[in-house]
Design a protein around this motif. Structure first.
Motif, mmCIF file in Angstrom:
data_model
loop_
_atom_site.group_PDB
_atom_site.id
_atom_site.type_symbol
_atom_site.label_atom_id
_atom_site.label_comp_id
_atom_site.label_asym_id
_atom_site.label_seq_id
_atom_site.Cartn_x
_atom_site.Cartn_y
_atom_site.Cartn_z
ATOM 1 N N TYR A 21 -0.474 1.163 0.140
ATOM 2 C CA TYR A 21 0.076 2.639 -0.242
ATOM 3 C C TYR A 21 -0.598 3.383 -1.341
ATOM 4 O O TYR A 21 -0.995 4.341 -1.421
ATOM 5 N N SER A 22 -0.883 2.402 -2.394
ATOM 6 C CA SER A 22 -1.396 2.937 -3.614
ATOM 7 C C SER A 22 -2.769 3.390 -3.152
ATOM 8 O O SER A 22 -3.202 4.522 -3.962
ATOM 9 N N PHE A 26 -4.200 7.308 -3.499
ATOM 10 C CA PHE A 26 -5.336 7.768 -4.478
ATOM 11 C C PHE A 26 -6.376 8.502 -3.300
ATOM 12 O O PHE A 26 -6.970 9.520 -3.859
ATOM 13 N N ILE A 27 -6.647 7.900 -2.330
ATOM 14 C CA ILE A 27 -7.512 8.445 -1.275
ATOM 15 C C ILE A 27 -7.280 9.915 -0.845
ATOM 16 O O ILE A 27 -7.935 10.924 -1.009
ATOM 17 N N LYS A 28 -5.839 10.144 -0.555
ATOM 18 C CA LYS A 28 -5.462 11.417 -0.131
ATOM 19 C C LYS A 28 -5.419 12.439 -1.285
ATOM 20 O O LYS A 28 -5.746 13.492 -1.133
ATOM 21 N N ARG A 107 -1.725 1.392 -11.166
ATOM 22 C CA ARG A 107 -1.154 0.809 -10.322
ATOM 23 C C ARG A 107 -1.663 -0.007 -9.340
ATOM 24 O O ARG A 107 -1.472 -1.015 -8.866
ATOM 25 N N ILE A 108 -2.854 0.455 -8.872
ATOM 26 C CA ILE A 108 -3.620 -0.373 -7.853
ATOM 27 C C ILE A 108 -4.084 -1.523 -8.348
ATOM 28 O O ILE A 108 -4.098 -2.709 -7.675
ATOM 29 N N TYR A 109 -4.646 -1.340 -9.644
ATOM 30 C CA TYR A 109 -5.134 -2.626 -10.269
ATOM 31 C C TYR A 109 -3.926 -3.745 -10.422
ATOM 32 O O TYR A 109 -3.944 -5.049 -10.155
ATOM 33 N N PHE A 110 -2.851 -3.203 -10.976
ATOM 34 C CA PHE A 110 -1.709 -3.961 -11.254
ATOM 35 C C PHE A 110 -1.198 -4.870 -10.192
ATOM 36 O O PHE A 110 -1.084 -6.052 -9.968
ATOM 37 N N LEU A 111 -0.914 -3.941 -8.922
ATOM 38 C CA LEU A 111 -0.462 -4.688 -7.698
ATOM 39 C C LEU A 111 -1.574 -5.474 -7.050
ATOM 40 O O LEU A 111 -1.442 -6.504 -6.445
#
Length: 141
Positions: A21-22, A26-28, A107-111
């Motif tokens: 979802y993250s 980001f892409i959206k 958030r992307i890196y953390f997840l």
């Protein structure tokens, strides 16, 4: 030998969903900024909240419709009522987006890191360690 517990499988699924979802968000966001039209609009109201989880933002009027533009607190206080704000219109979702210079990819890196850690077969390591400790304990007696 079982290497994943039911809880770990649930956590992996949950983190994987959040990670996807993250990336999707980001892409959206990138597509909306690239394909959208930048316009300058007048702020009709402002609601900046420094210490709450409620979103800060400003309202702009386009035609007969009011739109809420989400902003972080630092940017929100820069746009009082009657000031001009440059926003990007996303035609697909009929929304206005305040473009940020650096999108928060934390958030992307953390997840992603949590997902990698969660995929390690912890149950296997724990069982293997307890077997080694039992063997060592038997040999010492």
């Amino acid at each position: 030998m079982k290497i994943y517990s039911k809880n770990q499988i649930f956590i992996i699924g949950f983190l994987f969903t959040g990670f996807l979802y993250s990336i999707y968000s980001f892409i959206k966001y990138k597509n909306a900024i690239e394909k959208g039209v930048q316009v300058e609009k007048q702020v009709i109201s402002q609601s900046c909240r420094p210490y709450t989880r409620l979103a800060s933002g400003v309202m702009i009027n386009v035609g007969n419709k009011a739109y809420h533009v989400k902003l972080d607190y630092g940017n929100c206080i820069k746009y009082p009522v009657n000031s001009k704000i440059k926003v990007v219109y996303d035609k697909e979702r009929d929304t206005f987006i305040f473009p940020v210079k650096v999108y928060n990819t934390g958030r992307i890196y953390f997840l992603g890191i949590l997902l990698l850690i969660s995929t390690l077969p912890w149950l296997y390591f724990i069982k293997k360690k307890s077997l080694c400790q039992r063997k060592h304990h038997k040999n010492s007696q």
